[in-house]
Design a protein around this motif. Structure first.
Motif, PDB file in Angstrom:
ATOM      1  N   GLY A 188      42.522  38.483  36.182  1.00  0.00           N
ATOM      2  CA  GLY A 188      40.810  38.608  36.969  1.00  0.00           C
ATOM      3  C   GLY A 188      40.765  37.653  37.727  1.00  0.00           C
ATOM      4  O   GLY A 188      40.270  37.403  38.384  1.00  0.00           O
ATOM      5  N   GLN A 189      41.143  36.025  37.411  1.00  0.00           N
ATOM      6  CA  GLN A 189      41.022  34.701  38.155  1.00  0.00           C
ATOM      7  C   GLN A 189      41.704  35.364  39.328  1.00  0.00           C
ATOM      8  O   GLN A 189      40.997  34.971  40.316  1.00  0.00           O
ATOM      9  CB  GLN A 189      41.094  33.705  37.623  1.00  0.00           C
ATOM     10  CG  GLN A 189      40.357  33.702  36.252  1.00  0.00           C
ATOM     11  CD  GLN A 189      40.461  32.098  35.464  1.00  0.00           C
ATOM     12  OE1 GLN A 189      41.547  31.656  35.264  1.00  0.00           O
ATOM     13  NE2 GLN A 189      39.845  32.220  34.503  1.00  0.00           N
ATOM     14  N   HIS A 190      42.789  35.170  39.479  1.00  0.00           N
ATOM     15  CA  HIS A 190      43.516  35.311  40.284  1.00  0.00           C
ATOM     16  C   HIS A 190      42.928  36.364  41.590  1.00  0.00           C
ATOM     17  O   HIS A 190      43.245  36.413  42.617  1.00  0.00           O
ATOM     18  CB  HIS A 190      45.368  35.160  40.163  1.00  0.00           C
ATOM     19  CG  HIS A 190      46.446  35.715  40.832  1.00  0.00           C
ATOM     20  ND1 HIS A 190      46.505  34.651  41.775  1.00  0.00           N
ATOM     21  CD2 HIS A 190      46.665  37.039  41.323  1.00  0.00           C
ATOM     22  CE1 HIS A 190      47.538  34.966  43.308  1.00  0.00           C
ATOM     23  NE2 HIS A 190      47.630  36.280  43.380  1.00  0.00           N
ATOM     24  N   ILE A 191      42.942  37.442  41.063  1.00  0.00           N
ATOM     25  CA  ILE A 191      43.141  38.943  41.689  1.00  0.00           C
ATOM     26  C   ILE A 191      41.696  38.687  42.324  1.00  0.00           C
ATOM     27  O   ILE A 191      41.051  38.803  43.335  1.00  0.00           O
ATOM     28  CB  ILE A 191      42.981  40.177  40.935  1.00  0.00           C
ATOM     29  CG1 ILE A 191      43.834  41.448  41.702  1.00  0.00           C
ATOM     30  CG2 ILE A 191      41.591  40.492  40.105  1.00  0.00           C
ATOM     31  CD1 ILE A 191      45.192  41.461  42.374  1.00  0.00           C
ATOM     32  N   THR A 192      40.788  37.459  41.913  1.00  0.00           N
ATOM     33  CA  THR A 192      39.859  37.777  42.844  1.00  0.00           C
ATOM     34  C   THR A 192      39.773  36.767  43.551  1.00  0.00           C
ATOM     35  O   THR A 192      38.191  36.157  44.917  1.00  0.00           O
ATOM     36  CB  THR A 192      38.510  37.626  41.658  1.00  0.00           C
ATOM     37  OG1 THR A 192      38.439  35.947  41.132  1.00  0.00           O
ATOM     38  CG2 THR A 192      38.055  38.250  40.962  1.00  0.00           C
ATOM     39  N   THR A 193      40.623  35.980  44.320  1.00  0.00           N
ATOM     40  CA  THR A 193      40.809  34.892  44.895  1.00  0.00           C
ATOM     41  C   THR A 193      41.497  35.826  46.632  1.00  0.00           C
ATOM     42  O   THR A 193      41.566  36.600  46.031  1.00  0.00           O
ATOM     43  CB  THR A 193      41.919  33.994  44.544  1.00  0.00           C
ATOM     44  OG1 THR A 193      43.578  34.235  44.201  1.00  0.00           O
ATOM     45  CG2 THR A 193      41.500  33.045  43.521  1.00  0.00           C
ATOM     46  N   PRO A 194      40.989  35.312  47.510  1.00  0.00           N
ATOM     47  CA  PRO A 194      41.119  35.843  48.580  1.00  0.00           C
ATOM     48  C   PRO A 194      42.846  36.117  48.975  1.00  0.00           C
ATOM     49  O   PRO A 194      42.814  34.996  48.544  1.00  0.00           O
ATOM     50  CB  PRO A 194      40.523  35.032  50.226  1.00  0.00           C
ATOM     51  CG  PRO A 194      39.660  34.191  49.307  1.00  0.00           C
ATOM     52  CD  PRO A 194      39.761  33.751  47.813  1.00  0.00           C
TER      53      PRO A 194
END
Length: 187
Positions: A12-18
């Motif tokens: 989730g943290q990774h997928i929210t980064t641009p």
């Protein structure tokens, strides 16, 4: 299952980064590596990954390779002969099955509703073991990844070296790794 929740949180943290739009196909692949013992739990709770993806503003599409080999073999006119003489299947297996598995993924990657903002999630990578290498399949689909391809990978990851089901020599792949090791450390 705290480990699975930790893995979903890291994802989730990774997928929210641009997302960078100018990266190569292999860099658009996200390998979510987890202990093979968590396969059933992950399947039962894959909705947590979908929820995090949608919360980040991306759409979610799935490909399941679990029955790919059975479907491929069942469609072959010589399938009964291969049961009598399995060695005759080896050449066809090496040449044709990786392409079949790749085509299943490509069908979703190139669907009209899949865009540069889409996540295509691949489940069932463990079912390829013994029939083909995940690396062979991924090489064939990298060019078709528009958004992100997330491969749920039951195995280990050590310094970008992936080992499916902890059973065969791994391969080095430059995808984005997301992993929780059984010792509790994140990679």
């Amino acid at each position: 299952m705290a480990r699975l929740e930790d893995l979903a949180d890291l994802y989730g943290q990774h997928i929210t980064t641009p997302w960078q739009r100018t990266v190569a196909g292999a860099q658009r692949v996200i390998m979510v590596a987890y202990d093979k013992e968590l396969e059933r739990v992950l399947r039962a709770r894959k909705g947590e990954f979908e929820t995090r993806t949608k919360a980040a503003g991306h759409d979610w599409h799935e490909v399941d390779l679990t029955t790919a080999f059975a479907t491929w073999l069942a469609s072959d006119e010589y399938r009964d002969a291969y049961f009598e003489s399995p060695d005759d299947l080896q050449l066809k297996l090496k040449d044709e099955f990786p392409e079949y598995a790749a085509e299943k993924i490509q069908a979703v990657l190139t669907a009209p509703d899949v865009s540069e903002a889409s996540v295509v999630a691949v489940f069932g990578a463990g079912s390829l073991y013994g029939f083909t290498h995940v690396s062979e399949v991924l090489k064939r689909v990298e060019r078709d990844v528009r958004g992100r391809l997330v491969v749920f990978f039951p195995g280990t990851l050590e310094q970008n070296n992936y080992r499916l089901l902890d059973a065969r020599d791994g391969w080095n792949y430059m995808a984005v790794p997301i992993s929780i090791h059984s010792a509790g450390g994140a990679a």
